[in-house]
Design a protein around this motif. Structure first.
Motif, PDB file in Angstrom:
ATOM      1  N   ARG A 233      -3.338 -12.494 -14.171  1.00 34.88           N
ATOM      2  CA  ARG A 233      -2.630 -13.121 -13.091  1.00 34.88           C
ATOM      3  C   ARG A 233      -2.007 -12.042 -12.304  1.00 34.88           C
ATOM      4  NH1 ARG A 233       1.616 -17.707 -14.862  1.00 34.88           N
ATOM      5  NH2 ARG A 233       1.694 -16.286 -16.779  1.00 34.88           N
ATOM      6  N   PRO A 234      -2.439 -11.750 -11.034  1.00 33.21           N
ATOM      7  CA  PRO A 234      -1.961 -10.424 -10.393  1.00 33.21           C
ATOM      8  C   PRO A 234      -0.492 -10.453  -9.570  1.00 33.21           C
ATOM      9  CG  PRO A 234      -3.444 -12.176  -8.818  1.00 33.21           C
ATOM     10  CD  PRO A 234      -3.406 -12.639 -10.301  1.00 33.21           C
ATOM     11  N   PHE A 235      -0.024  -9.624  -9.432  1.00 32.87           N
ATOM     12  CA  PHE A 235       1.066  -9.659  -8.752  1.00 32.87           C
ATOM     13  C   PHE A 235       1.368  -8.452  -7.968  1.00 32.87           C
ATOM     14  CE2 PHE A 235       2.423  -7.379 -12.731  1.00 32.87           C
ATOM     15  CZ  PHE A 235       3.188  -6.545 -12.051  1.00 32.87           C
ATOM     16  N   TRP A 236       0.628  -7.584  -7.883  1.00 31.62           N
ATOM     17  CA  TRP A 236       0.708  -6.415  -6.855  1.00 31.62           C
ATOM     18  C   TRP A 236      -0.846  -5.924  -6.556  1.00 31.62           C
ATOM     19  CZ3 TRP A 236      -0.988  -1.312  -7.116  1.00 31.62           C
ATOM     20  CH2 TRP A 236      -0.544  -0.479  -6.009  1.00 31.62           C
ATOM     21  N   GLY A 237      -0.780  -5.374  -5.481  1.00 28.65           N
ATOM     22  CA  GLY A 237      -2.238  -4.970  -5.010  1.00 28.65           C
ATOM     23  C   GLY A 237      -2.219  -3.824  -3.962  1.00 28.65           C
ATOM     24  N   ALA A 238      -3.260  -3.075  -3.827  1.00 32.03           N
ATOM     25  CA  ALA A 238      -3.259  -2.044  -2.590  1.00 32.03           C
ATOM     26  C   ALA A 238      -4.939  -1.569  -2.688  1.00 32.03           C
ATOM     27  CB  ALA A 238      -2.485  -0.772  -3.046  1.00 32.03           C
ATOM     28  N   THR A 239      -5.204  -1.207  -1.488  1.00 36.56           N
ATOM     29  CA  THR A 239      -6.593  -0.451  -1.545  1.00 36.56           C
ATOM     30  C   THR A 239      -6.559   1.115  -1.748  1.00 36.56           C
ATOM     31  OG1 THR A 239      -6.146  -0.275   0.880  1.00 36.56           O
ATOM     32  CG2 THR A 239      -7.353  -2.208   0.077  1.00 36.56           C
ATOM     33  N   TYR A 240      -6.796   2.018  -0.941  1.00 34.78           N
ATOM     34  CA  TYR A 240      -6.744   3.491  -1.184  1.00 34.78           C
ATOM     35  C   TYR A 240      -5.180   3.980  -1.172  1.00 34.78           C
ATOM     36  CZ  TYR A 240      -6.272   8.459  -0.008  1.00 34.78           C
ATOM     37  OH  TYR A 240      -6.054   9.519   0.025  1.00 34.78           O
ATOM     38  N   VAL A 241      -4.786   4.696  -2.377  1.00 34.18           N
ATOM     39  CA  VAL A 241      -3.443   5.065  -2.119  1.00 34.18           C
ATOM     40  C   VAL A 241      -3.482   6.801  -2.669  1.00 34.18           C
ATOM     41  CG1 VAL A 241      -1.187   4.750  -3.359  1.00 34.18           C
ATOM     42  CG2 VAL A 241      -2.672   2.690  -2.939  1.00 34.18           C
ATOM     43  N   PRO A 242      -3.134   7.407  -1.914  1.00 32.79           N
ATOM     44  CA  PRO A 242      -2.947   8.931  -2.328  1.00 32.79           C
ATOM     45  C   PRO A 242      -2.186   9.136  -3.560  1.00 32.79           C
ATOM     46  CG  PRO A 242      -2.065   8.725   0.147  1.00 32.79           C
ATOM     47  CD  PRO A 242      -2.306   7.082  -0.340  1.00 32.79           C
ATOM     48  N   LYS A 243      -2.275  10.260  -4.310  1.00 28.90           N
ATOM     49  CA  LYS A 243      -1.740  10.483  -5.419  1.00 28.90           C
ATOM     50  C   LYS A 243      -0.455  10.357  -5.604  1.00 28.90           C
ATOM     51  CE  LYS A 243      -0.919  14.534  -8.699  1.00 28.90           C
ATOM     52  NZ  LYS A 243      -1.508  15.992  -8.601  1.00 28.90           N
ATOM     53  N   ASP A 244       0.367  11.031  -5.052  1.00 26.08           N
ATOM     54  CA  ASP A 244       1.867  10.965  -5.127  1.00 26.08           C
ATOM     55  C   ASP A 244       2.550   9.712  -4.983  1.00 26.08           C
ATOM     56  OD1 ASP A 244       1.864  13.786  -5.348  1.00 26.08           O
ATOM     57  OD2 ASP A 244       2.648  14.134  -3.529  1.00 26.08           O
ATOM     58  N   ASN A 245       1.851   8.915  -4.070  1.00 34.05           N
ATOM     59  CA  ASN A 245       2.334   7.446  -3.768  1.00 34.05           C
ATOM     60  C   ASN A 245       2.020   6.390  -5.094  1.00 34.05           C
ATOM     61  OD1 ASN A 245       3.907   8.203  -1.495  1.00 34.05           O
ATOM     62  ND2 ASN A 245       2.151   7.661  -0.046  1.00 34.05           N
ATOM     63  N   TRP A 246       0.683   6.653  -5.482  1.00 32.61           N
ATOM     64  CA  TRP A 246       0.235   6.291  -6.530  1.00 32.61           C
ATOM     65  C   TRP A 246       1.207   6.093  -7.914  1.00 32.61           C
ATOM     66  CZ3 TRP A 246      -2.919   2.132  -7.469  1.00 32.61           C
ATOM     67  CH2 TRP A 246      -3.748   2.106  -8.648  1.00 32.61           C
ATOM     68  N   ILE A 247       1.557   7.595  -8.068  1.00 33.46           N
ATOM     69  CA  ILE A 247       2.337   7.823  -9.394  1.00 33.46           C
ATOM     70  C   ILE A 247       3.383   6.975  -9.089  1.00 33.46           C
ATOM     71  CG2 ILE A 247       3.756   9.579 -10.458  1.00 33.46           C
ATOM     72  CD1 ILE A 247       1.322  11.339 -10.000  1.00 33.46           C
ATOM     73  N   LYS A 248       4.223   7.049  -8.122  1.00 30.77           N
ATOM     74  CA  LYS A 248       5.417   6.474  -7.578  1.00 30.77           C
ATOM     75  C   LYS A 248       5.440   5.014  -7.703  1.00 30.77           C
ATOM     76  CE  LYS A 248       7.547   8.395  -4.245  1.00 30.77           C
ATOM     77  NZ  LYS A 248       7.815   8.526  -2.958  1.00 30.77           N
ATOM     78  N   SER A 249       4.225   4.282  -7.065  1.00 29.16           N
ATOM     79  CA  SER A 249       4.194   2.824  -7.194  1.00 29.16           C
ATOM     80  C   SER A 249       4.106   2.296  -8.776  1.00 29.16           C
ATOM     81  CB  SER A 249       2.916   2.565  -6.631  1.00 29.16           C
ATOM     82  OG  SER A 249       3.173   2.751  -5.071  1.00 29.16           O
ATOM     83  N   LEU A 250       2.964   2.916  -9.467  1.00 29.33           N
ATOM     84  CA  LEU A 250       2.879   2.612 -10.927  1.00 29.33           C
ATOM     85  C   LEU A 250       4.139   2.626 -11.697  1.00 29.33           C
ATOM     86  CD1 LEU A 250      -0.717   4.029 -11.523  1.00 29.33           C
ATOM     87  CD2 LEU A 250       0.211   1.628 -10.642  1.00 29.33           C
ATOM     88  N   GLU A 251       4.995   3.619 -11.471  1.00 32.02           N
ATOM     89  CA  GLU A 251       6.236   4.041 -12.258  1.00 32.02           C
ATOM     90  C   GLU A 251       6.983   2.918 -12.083  1.00 32.02           C
ATOM     91  OE1 GLU A 251       6.155   8.760 -12.997  1.00 32.02           O
ATOM     92  OE2 GLU A 251       7.253   7.843 -11.146  1.00 32.02           O
ATOM     93  N   GLN A 252       7.185   2.436 -10.622  1.00 27.31           N
ATOM     94  CA  GLN A 252       8.137   1.370 -10.438  1.00 27.31           C
ATOM     95  C   GLN A 252       7.809  -0.017 -10.835  1.00 27.31           C
ATOM     96  OE1 GLN A 252       8.329   1.862  -6.224  1.00 27.31           O
ATOM     97  NE2 GLN A 252       9.822   3.011  -5.939  1.00 27.31           N
TER      98      GLN A 252
END
Length: 699
Positions: free
Chosen positions: A142-161
């Motif tokens: 069951r999903p709760f978050w989504g995004a399409t293309y995400v640059p590296k720094d923001n990708w890391i930050k999002s996943l950690e959060q």
């Protein structure tokens, strides 16, 4: 909670990231190495511990109570490649992903069932979607978050959060995922509408009139950019214009098909269509070339040629089939899926469109004295300029206008242009080619098979029928199982994944069409067997519609019911048309009642958005206009059928036999020494006639 998730989603898309250089070494290998999909194999040497979509992976996630990170894309997707380079090949990113998630890579073309659900999810979360499609979900999917293309720094930050959020506040994350899952089920409900009458012709006229406000009557298509080639939109309007005698609608269809054929979205050098145009004039395409577009557009242009006898349309059909045969045909008779948008440029870097574009200097050097004429013909000027020094060939004048301006005859013009294009193709063949996605998908092969059948029917080229028969035999041999079901996918001699509703719908349609041009009952029997299997394993008695997935497969969150016609017609609209046609040959078996009920269930949306249901609208014309079954019996039945079949007769089906056949329509009709045509409605036939001309007058 929703605000937190919203911030994490939209706080990730602002910054750029420098693209890494290609890493050709195999320092890392993950589980995708065991897959056959070219897209999955592209990621097999990422440092990310990717898994493919399998039930045991979900079980593992639940056992370890670990979040799923699901990334969906496809081999020809430009931004998927960019995100792989920036993020998934990066060891720092991979460590964050591997430490906190079970990472799943999905080829959306292999698993459209999963893609549909998560695409709906991201659109509910953010109001937009696209690929790469990245989803974070609970261990049960069951999903709760989504995004399409995400640059590296923001990708890391999002996943950690997100990982921290799940660790510290699992209950609230679970509540949000539960709400979203309930929403995903609710938006897919279709009610069984038992009260209403079938949509009328007056209602259809009004719906089309509403639709016309979006028509771009100068450049064709809809008033917007990007411009998608929507084959089911233009095919319905062709049907509507000819059946209801609406010349202004026909003019719009003509404008659209002409401008598409003139545009850079059509490969002027090598034939075939790219995915879509990023601008309003069909000029600069997103350069990926997909089998499903080219199959459907082959059908569309063949039918438009039957109506107009426009040689431009005939040329498009011939060149598109030549492209598919040259670039996408496997020796087995199956068709590969796509060519990538990206290829290596002159500096050895992957760049979108590098294979297809030209500089002015290159064209001058290659074409010599013919350059001036070529320049005018394909707009090597500000109209045809793309970016940097590159031009994408585009026409905006017909042959007569160009020939007159140069004081030459049409034949000389065409010979010079043909010679120039051959020179460019020869030169282009020396360039690094776009990557090929060599998996073979059942539904896309069904669309291409139908395109070849239509091309043969309306252009009468035997080579198209030969190619169609080889593909039809490939599908029968490699994709139909012993129990009568289908596979979705074929690669390297092996078929995998149970098929989905669109696989059945397209093959049923294509085999039925193949019967109409060969009268070989083998194809009709195969088509009917697939229809029976679909009714048994996909039909939902409660809604009166078909599920996208079979009852033989596990479902995720919901069993989707697909009704909106997009670039490919919805699987339910295709099935409803299949059922309608089968009812004409096999009366009393309930096919017509099911088809009509399906139409009633969705027709409430036609007023508001006809273009999103354009394939369904054929049924409105079938039900409100005369629909004919045409039976042809006698020694010359094939020749007679060709004479009738090459005319555009959308409100009819053909059946034929040398002698009395097995179908009710063909029984007890043989008259010795004669070839007769019976034009029938609902099984009741007019007096037989002995010429195609007389039959066409009755039609």
């Amino acid at each position: 909670m929703k605000k937190v998730l919203f911030f994490i989603l939209f706080g990730t898309v602002a910054l750029g990231c420098k693209q890494n250089s290609d890493n050709m070494s195999h320092k890392h290998t993950n589980a995708l190495i065991h897959e056959t999909s070219p897209y999955l194999l592209q990621h097999a040497h990422n440092p990310v511990n990717w898994e493919a979509w399998h039930p045991d992976v979900l079980e593992k996630a639940q056992k370890e109570d670990k979040l799923l990170l699901i990334s969906i894309g496809y081999a020809a997707c430009h931004w998927c490649h960019v995100m792989e380079k920036e993020c998934f090949e990066d060891e720092t990113v991979a460590q964050v992903m591997n430490d906190n998630f079970i990472n799943i890579k999905i080829d959306r073309e292999e698993r459209p069932d999963v893609d549909q659900i998560y695409m709906d999810a991201i659109q509910m979360i953010s109001g937009q979607g696209g690929w790469p499609l990245n989803i974070v979900a609970l261990p049960d999917g069951r999903p709760f978050w989504g995004a399409t293309y995400v640059p590296k720094d923001n990708w890391i930050k999002s996943l950690e959060q997100l990982a921290e959020l799940y660790k510290n506040d699992k209950q609230r994350v679970t509540e949000y995922a539960t709400d979203l899952a309930n929403g995903l089920q609710a938006i897919n409900l279709v009610e069984n509408n038992v009260d209403s009458e079938l949509y009328s012709l007056e209602q259809l006229d009004s719906a089309v009139q509403n639709w016309t406000q979006y028509f771009d009557t100068f450049l064709g298509g809809h008033k917007r950019a990007p411009k998608f080639m929507m084959p089911n939109n233009w095919e319905f309007l062709l049907h509507y214009a000819t059946t209801t005698n609406k010349p202004e609608i026909m003019e719009f269809v003509d404008t659209t098909l002409t401008r598409m054929a003139y545009g850079g979205v059509y490969d002027q050098v090598g034939g075939g269509f790219s995915r879509y145009a990023v601008d309003v004039k069909w000029h600069v395409p997103h350069f990926e070339k997909m089998l499903y577009d080219n199959g459907q557009l082959t059908s569309l242009y063949a039918k438009a040629y039957a109506v107009t006898k426009n040689d431009l349309y005939k040329g498009v059909v011939a060149e598109t089939i030549a492209f598919v045969q040259e670039e996408l045909l496997d020796k087995s008779g199956g068709f590969f899926s796509s060519l990538d948008a990206d290829s290596l440029d002159g500096h050895g870097s992957l760049k979108e469109g590098a294979y297809y574009v030209w500089t002015k200097e290159q064209l001058i050097n290659l074409l010599g004295n013919d350059f001036e004429l070529f320049q005018a013909y394909f707009n090597i000027n500000s109209y045809g300029h793309w970016e940097e020094q590159n031009y994408v060939l585009i026409r905006d004048k017909n042959d007569e206008e160009i020939a007159n301006s140069f004081g030459i005859d049409i034949e000389t013009l065409r010979k010079t242009i043909k010679k120039g294009l051959a020179t460019l193709k020869n030169e282009r063949n020396k360039r690094p080619r776009p990557r090929l996605d060599d998996k073979i998908l059942t539904s896309w092969n069904g669309l291409m098979l139908k395109g070849l059948v239509d091309a043969y029917r309306y252009l009468e080229n035997e080579a198209y029928l030969d190619l169609a028969l080889k593909n039809a035999e490939f599908i029968e041999r490699e994709l139909i199982k012993e129990d009568g079901s289908l596979y979705r996918n074929h690669k390297n001699g092996t078929s995998t994944i149970n098929a989905f509703l669109d696989d059945y719908a397209t093959v049923i349609d294509a085999y039925f069409a193949l019967y109409e041009v060969t009268f070989d009952e083998k194809w009709l029997k195969l088509s009917k067997n697939l229809l029976k299997y679909t009714k048994k394993h996909f039909f939902d008695n409660e809604s009166g519609m078909f599920f996208y997935t079979s009852d033989q497969d596990q479902s995720l969150i919901r069993r989707t019911i697909e009704v909106d016609d997009n670039v490919i017609s919805s699987s339910n609209s295709m099935m409803a048309i299949n059922l309608y046609k089968f009812d004409k040959l096999f009366r009393g078996e309930g096919y017509g009642e099911t088809s009509n009920q399906m139409l009633k269930n969705v027709q409430k949306d036609f007023d508001r958005r006809a273009q999103g249901f354009s394939n369904w609208l054929h049924l409105v014309l079938f039900n409100n206009k005369n629909f004919y079954e045409v039976a042809i019996i006698g020694d010359d039945y094939m020749d007679m059928a060709q004479q009738i079949g090459k005319e555009y007769l959308p409100n009819s089906i053909l059946a034929g036999s040398k002698k009395n056949g097995n179908l009710d329509l063909l029984k007890n009709r043989k008259v010795p020494g004669k070839t007769l045509v019976y034009v029938c409605q609902e099984g009741a036939c007019k007096l037989p006639v002995s010429t195609a001309k007389e039959a066409l007058e009755q039609l």
